[in-house]
Design a protein around this motif. Structure first.
Motif, PDB file in Angstrom:
ATOM      1  N   PHE A  78      -5.407   4.978  10.362  1.00  0.00           N
ATOM      2  CA  PHE A  78      -3.987   4.841  10.097  1.00  0.00           C
ATOM      3  C   PHE A  78      -3.508   3.460  10.527  1.00  0.00           C
ATOM      4  O   PHE A  78      -3.817   2.982  11.612  1.00  0.00           O
ATOM      5  N   VAL A  79      -2.749   2.788   9.658  1.00  0.00           N
ATOM      6  CA  VAL A  79      -2.147   1.491   9.971  1.00  0.00           C
ATOM      7  C   VAL A  79      -0.712   1.702  10.420  1.00  0.00           C
ATOM      8  O   VAL A  79      -0.283   1.189  11.446  1.00  0.00           O
ATOM      9  N   GLY A  80       0.059   2.447   9.628  1.00  0.00           N
ATOM     10  CA  GLY A  80       1.462   2.690   9.938  1.00  0.00           C
ATOM     11  C   GLY A  80       2.294   2.665   8.679  1.00  0.00           C
ATOM     12  O   GLY A  80       1.816   2.946   7.588  1.00  0.00           O
ATOM     13  N   GLY A  81       3.544   2.269   8.848  1.00  0.00           N
ATOM     14  CA  GLY A  81       4.452   2.107   7.725  1.00  0.00           C
ATOM     15  C   GLY A  81       4.493   0.656   7.304  1.00  0.00           C
ATOM     16  O   GLY A  81       3.587  -0.129   7.612  1.00  0.00           O
ATOM     17  N   TYR A  82       5.573   0.280   6.630  1.00  0.00           N
ATOM     18  CA  TYR A  82       5.674  -1.085   6.121  1.00  0.00           C
ATOM     19  C   TYR A  82       5.615  -2.131   7.228  1.00  0.00           C
ATOM     20  O   TYR A  82       4.885  -3.116   7.123  1.00  0.00           O
ATOM     21  N   SER A  83       6.369  -1.948   8.306  1.00  0.00           N
ATOM     22  CA  SER A  83       6.441  -2.959   9.363  1.00  0.00           C
ATOM     23  C   SER A  83       5.072  -3.238   9.979  1.00  0.00           C
ATOM     24  O   SER A  83       4.700  -4.399  10.192  1.00  0.00           O
ATOM     25  N   GLU A  84       4.310  -2.186  10.255  1.00  0.00           N
ATOM     26  CA  GLU A  84       2.976  -2.353  10.835  1.00  0.00           C
ATOM     27  C   GLU A  84       2.018  -3.030   9.845  1.00  0.00           C
ATOM     28  O   GLU A  84       1.210  -3.879  10.228  1.00  0.00           O
ATOM     29  N   PHE A  85       2.123  -2.648   8.583  1.00  0.00           N
ATOM     30  CA  PHE A  85       1.282  -3.254   7.548  1.00  0.00           C
ATOM     31  C   PHE A  85       1.610  -4.740   7.390  1.00  0.00           C
ATOM     32  O   PHE A  85       0.712  -5.581   7.349  1.00  0.00           O
ATOM     33  N   ALA A  86       2.897  -5.067   7.323  1.00  0.00           N
ATOM     34  CA  ALA A  86       3.303  -6.467   7.167  1.00  0.00           C
ATOM     35  C   ALA A  86       2.824  -7.299   8.348  1.00  0.00           C
ATOM     36  O   ALA A  86       2.320  -8.417   8.173  1.00  0.00           O
ATOM     37  N   LYS A  87       2.939  -6.767   9.554  1.00  0.00           N
ATOM     38  CA  LYS A  87       2.481  -7.495  10.739  1.00  0.00           C
ATOM     39  C   LYS A  87       0.968  -7.690  10.705  1.00  0.00           C
ATOM     40  O   LYS A  87       0.462  -8.766  11.010  1.00  0.00           O
ATOM     41  N   ALA A  88       0.229  -6.651  10.315  1.00  0.00           N
ATOM     42  CA  ALA A  88      -1.231  -6.747  10.235  1.00  0.00           C
ATOM     43  C   ALA A  88      -1.659  -7.794   9.209  1.00  0.00           C
ATOM     44  O   ALA A  88      -2.571  -8.591   9.458  1.00  0.00           O
ATOM     45  N   ASP A 145     -23.935 -13.427 -11.433  1.00  0.00           N
ATOM     46  CA  ASP A 145     -23.892 -11.973 -11.454  1.00  0.00           C
ATOM     47  C   ASP A 145     -23.633 -11.374 -10.077  1.00  0.00           C
ATOM     48  O   ASP A 145     -23.588 -10.160  -9.930  1.00  0.00           O
ATOM     49  N   GLU A 146     -23.485 -12.202  -9.065  1.00  0.00           N
ATOM     50  CA  GLU A 146     -23.275 -11.700  -7.713  1.00  0.00           C
ATOM     51  C   GLU A 146     -21.905 -11.025  -7.606  1.00  0.00           C
ATOM     52  O   GLU A 146     -20.891 -11.569  -8.029  1.00  0.00           O
ATOM     53  N   ILE A 147     -21.881  -9.840  -7.052  1.00  0.00           N
ATOM     54  CA  ILE A 147     -20.647  -9.094  -6.883  1.00  0.00           C
ATOM     55  C   ILE A 147     -20.186  -9.282  -5.440  1.00  0.00           C
ATOM     56  O   ILE A 147     -20.933  -8.977  -4.511  1.00  0.00           O
ATOM     57  N   PRO A 148     -18.972  -9.783  -5.254  1.00  0.00           N
ATOM     58  CA  PRO A 148     -18.511  -9.987  -3.882  1.00  0.00           C
ATOM     59  C   PRO A 148     -18.310  -8.660  -3.160  1.00  0.00           C
ATOM     60  O   PRO A 148     -17.926  -7.665  -3.764  1.00  0.00           O
ATOM     61  N   LYS A 149     -18.595  -8.668  -1.882  1.00  0.00           N
ATOM     62  CA  LYS A 149     -18.398  -7.471  -1.071  1.00  0.00           C
ATOM     63  C   LYS A 149     -16.947  -7.380  -0.641  1.00  0.00           C
ATOM     64  O   LYS A 149     -16.308  -8.371  -0.376  1.00  0.00           O
ATOM     65  N   LYS A 150     -16.445  -6.175  -0.556  1.00  0.00           N
ATOM     66  CA  LYS A 150     -15.076  -5.966  -0.106  1.00  0.00           C
ATOM     67  C   LYS A 150     -15.052  -6.069   1.418  1.00  0.00           C
ATOM     68  O   LYS A 150     -15.879  -5.491   2.091  1.00  0.00           O
ATOM     69  N   THR A 151     -14.105  -6.814   1.935  1.00  0.00           N
ATOM     70  CA  THR A 151     -14.007  -6.954   3.373  1.00  0.00           C
ATOM     71  C   THR A 151     -12.997  -5.997   3.967  1.00  0.00           C
ATOM     72  O   THR A 151     -13.050  -5.709   5.139  1.00  0.00           O
ATOM     73  N   ALA A 152     -12.082  -5.518   3.167  1.00  0.00           N
ATOM     74  CA  ALA A 152     -11.068  -4.586   3.659  1.00  0.00           C
ATOM     75  C   ALA A 152     -10.507  -3.795   2.493  1.00  0.00           C
ATOM     76  O   ALA A 152     -10.436  -4.288   1.374  1.00  0.00           O
ATOM     77  N   CYS A 153     -10.117  -2.578   2.780  1.00  0.00           N
ATOM     78  CA  CYS A 153      -9.470  -1.726   1.789  1.00  0.00           C
ATOM     79  C   CYS A 153      -8.220  -1.133   2.439  1.00  0.00           C
ATOM     80  O   CYS A 153      -8.287  -0.609   3.548  1.00  0.00           O
ATOM     81  N   TYR A 154      -7.113  -1.237   1.746  1.00  0.00           N
ATOM     82  CA  TYR A 154      -5.851  -0.665   2.215  1.00  0.00           C
ATOM     83  C   TYR A 154      -5.363   0.352   1.199  1.00  0.00           C
ATOM     84  O   TYR A 154      -5.436   0.117   0.001  1.00  0.00           O
ATOM     85  N   HIS A 155      -4.843   1.458   1.709  1.00  0.00           N
ATOM     86  CA  HIS A 155      -4.324   2.530   0.874  1.00  0.00           C
ATOM     87  C   HIS A 155      -2.849   2.714   1.222  1.00  0.00           C
ATOM     88  O   HIS A 155      -2.515   2.909   2.391  1.00  0.00           O
ATOM     89  N   ILE A 156      -2.014   2.632   0.213  1.00  0.00           N
ATOM     90  CA  ILE A 156      -0.567   2.738   0.400  1.00  0.00           C
ATOM     91  C   ILE A 156      -0.081   3.948  -0.380  1.00  0.00           C
ATOM     92  O   ILE A 156      -0.279   4.028  -1.592  1.00  0.00           O
ATOM     93  N   GLU A 157       0.533   4.878   0.329  1.00  0.00           N
ATOM     94  CA  GLU A 157       1.088   6.061  -0.320  1.00  0.00           C
ATOM     95  C   GLU A 157       2.560   6.165   0.047  1.00  0.00           C
ATOM     96  O   GLU A 157       2.948   5.879   1.180  1.00  0.00           O
ATOM     97  N   GLY A 158       3.365   6.564  -0.928  1.00  0.00           N
ATOM     98  CA  GLY A 158       4.790   6.710  -0.675  1.00  0.00           C
ATOM     99  C   GLY A 158       5.506   7.186  -1.909  1.00  0.00           C
ATOM    100  O   GLY A 158       4.897   7.466  -2.938  1.00  0.00           O
ATOM    101  N   PHE A 159       6.840   7.268  -1.804  1.00  0.00           N
ATOM    102  CA  PHE A 159       7.587   7.704  -2.980  1.00  0.00           C
ATOM    103  C   PHE A 159       8.215   6.500  -3.682  1.00  0.00           C
ATOM    104  O   PHE A 159       8.569   5.508  -3.067  1.00  0.00           O
TER     105      PHE A 159
END
Length: 120
Positions: free
Chosen positions: A98-108, A17-31
């Motif tokens: 803020f992380v950035g756009g695609y390039s920054e996210f992919a690098k991260a 029943d143990e629920i794993p903790k989230k280590t990171a959350c990313y939010h992606i917004e775009g068209f």
């Protein structure tokens, strides 16, 4: 399985029943029709499949809505990034960065999670 294992269960098995903790959350917004937005969502899908403790949230807009939404995000994060996608991280509202756009996210993702991600 030995006879005694039925009477004395191993203490090394995790609680079911143990629920794993989230280590990171990313939010992606775009068209929706943005190629880099689509790439970012594919990277997010691969990331969460490989690392179940990482949560990704995707918000898609039609291109006509993106200008207004990007202005809201610029004001909220205090920057002038207006292209799609707009990516930020953090699991707690008000503490996101803020992380950035695609390039920054992919690098991260490539650096942090050692995944093979196309950078452009």
């Amino acid at each position: 399985m030995g006879l005694y294992s039925w009477f004395f269960p191993s203490s090394t098995t995790p609680e079911l029943d143990e629920i794993p903790k989230k280590t990171a959350c990313y939010h992606i917004e775009g068209f929706l029709t943005c190629h880099y937005f689509q790439l970012a969502t594919e990277v997010a899908d691969r990331l969460t499949a490989k690392h179940p403790h990482v949560k990704t949230d995707v918000s898609a807009y039609i291109k006509q809505q993106w200008y207004d939404r990007s202005k809201e995000l610029q004001e909220e994060f205090g920057n002038n990034h207006r292209t799609s996608p707009f990516i930020y991280e953090g699991c707690v509202a008000g503490q996101q960065k803020f992380v950035g756009g695609y390039s920054e996210f992919a690098k991260a993702v490539k650096d942090s999670y050692k995944m093979n991600i196309p950078l452009d």
